[in-house]
Scaffold this motif. Structure first.
Motif, PDB file in Angstrom:
ATOM      1  N   ASN A 176       0.792  -1.236   0.000  1.00 24.34           N
ATOM      2  CA  ASN A 176       0.000   0.000   0.000  1.00 24.34           C
ATOM      3  C   ASN A 176       0.827   1.291   0.000  1.00 24.34           C
ATOM      4  OD1 ASN A 176      -2.437  -1.400  -0.082  1.00 24.34           O
ATOM      5  ND2 ASN A 176      -2.605  -1.480   2.148  1.00 24.34           N
ATOM      6  N   PRO A 177       1.839   1.378  -0.889  1.00 25.86           N
ATOM      7  CA  PRO A 177       2.519   2.664  -1.029  1.00 25.86           C
ATOM      8  C   PRO A 177       1.585   3.668  -1.699  1.00 25.86           C
ATOM      9  CG  PRO A 177       3.220   1.188  -2.762  1.00 25.86           C
ATOM     10  CD  PRO A 177       2.345   0.374  -1.836  1.00 25.86           C
ATOM     11  N   GLU A 178       1.792   4.941  -1.438  1.00 25.49           N
ATOM     12  CA  GLU A 178       0.984   5.980  -2.079  1.00 25.49           C
ATOM     13  C   GLU A 178       1.327   6.004  -3.563  1.00 25.49           C
ATOM     14  OE1 GLU A 178      -1.989   8.686  -2.235  1.00 25.49           O
ATOM     15  OE2 GLU A 178      -1.313   7.607  -0.450  1.00 25.49           O
ATOM     16  N   MET A 179       0.349   5.771  -4.425  1.00 23.30           N
ATOM     17  CA  MET A 179       0.607   5.638  -5.848  1.00 23.30           C
ATOM     18  C   MET A 179      -0.513   6.300  -6.637  1.00 23.30           C
ATOM     19  SD  MET A 179       3.143   4.402  -7.441  1.00 23.30           S
ATOM     20  CE  MET A 179       3.768   3.448  -6.047  1.00 23.30           C
ATOM     21  N   LYS A 180      -0.182   7.347  -7.394  1.00 27.74           N
ATOM     22  CA  LYS A 180      -1.176   8.050  -8.176  1.00 27.74           C
ATOM     23  C   LYS A 180      -1.391   7.365  -9.524  1.00 27.74           C
ATOM     24  CE  LYS A 180      -0.319  12.574  -6.102  1.00 27.74           C
ATOM     25  NZ  LYS A 180       0.022  13.999  -6.361  1.00 27.74           N
ATOM     26  N   THR A 181      -2.576   7.551 -10.075  1.00 26.90           N
ATOM     27  CA  THR A 181      -2.924   6.939 -11.351  1.00 26.90           C
ATOM     28  C   THR A 181      -1.978   7.378 -12.463  1.00 26.90           C
ATOM     29  OG1 THR A 181      -5.250   6.845 -10.698  1.00 26.90           O
ATOM     30  CG2 THR A 181      -4.761   6.665 -13.052  1.00 26.90           C
ATOM     31  N   GLU A 182      -1.502   8.619 -12.409  1.00 26.07           N
ATOM     32  CA  GLU A 182      -0.626   9.144 -13.454  1.00 26.07           C
ATOM     33  C   GLU A 182       0.674   8.360 -13.574  1.00 26.07           C
ATOM     34  OE1 GLU A 182      -2.220  10.919 -11.242  1.00 26.07           O
ATOM     35  OE2 GLU A 182      -3.646  11.985 -12.540  1.00 26.07           O
TER      36      GLU A 182
END
Length: 206
Positions: A176-182
């Motif tokens: 669950n690392p912070e990961m943006k769709t971009e």
């Protein structure tokens, strides 16, 4: 019933996992080559259908799937291939495979494979044999080793009818690392050559 219980256990362990990143070490043993090929990189997955693989060895490349498009980018040669998942069965199958294996139900996996459980005290080991005749042309079976503690796969072994074998190992897994769709969309500069222009053009117009 045993298979169903095992998959329910895997789902319980992974239900709260929305994304992950891991170091990947892959060894390809190909009949046409005398020595194995080693591929190293980092893979990132984000539910429900996003995958990115940053390969650093032997050559730099990025494979990114954002749920609609798969982009394969080779920065050193300034070349790329862009595939519309709806119009490309191979790209769509690759995405569906990862999504299903990382958190799919037994029912979903059984739509694509014959499932066998291989007994192992420390791991949950599955052998998957493809149902599709088309897939069977290049894939004989897959063996997946799941960690009993985390419910995550840490090793894949893919075997082909020609005798080729690819073993992929995951390590240094981060949950669950912070990961943006971009992150899963590759923006190609104007000087990058798209080597499959017909598909790329169709993907843009659609």
């Amino acid at each position: 019933e045993d298979k169903q219980r095992i998959f329910e256990k895997l789902q319980e362990l992974t239900i709260d996992i929305k994304s992950l990143t891991a170091t990947v070490n892959q060894e390809k043993q190909l009949q046409l080559l005398k020595k194995p090929v080693h591929v190293d990189g980092i893979i990132t997955l984000k539910k429900p259908n996003m995958v990115r693989w940053d390969i650093v060895k032997p050559d730099k490349s990025i494979i990114a799937i954002d749920g609609e498009v798969m982009t394969v980018y080779h920065p050193d040669s300034k070349e790329a291939q862009v595939y519309d998942l709806l119009g490309n069965p191979t790209a769509r199958y690759s995405m569906n495979f990862f999504v299903t294996i990382m958190g799919g139900s037994l029912d979903e996996i059984k739509k694509q494979f014959v499932v066998d459980i291989l007994h192992n005290k420390d791991e949950i080991v599955l052998k998957l044999t493809p149902l599709s005749k088309m897939v069977s042309r290049y894939l004989s079976y897959i063996v997946i080793n799941y960690d009993k503690t985390t419910g995550l796969p840490h090793e894949f072994e893919m075997n082909s009818p020609k005798g080729d074998k690819t073993v992929t190992r995951f390590s240094q897994v981060k949950i669950n690392p912070e990961m943006k769709t971009e992150f899963f969309k590759i923006r190609l500069s104007d000087d990058v050559k798209i080597t499959n222009l017909p598909e790329h053009s169709r993907c843009i117009t659609e």
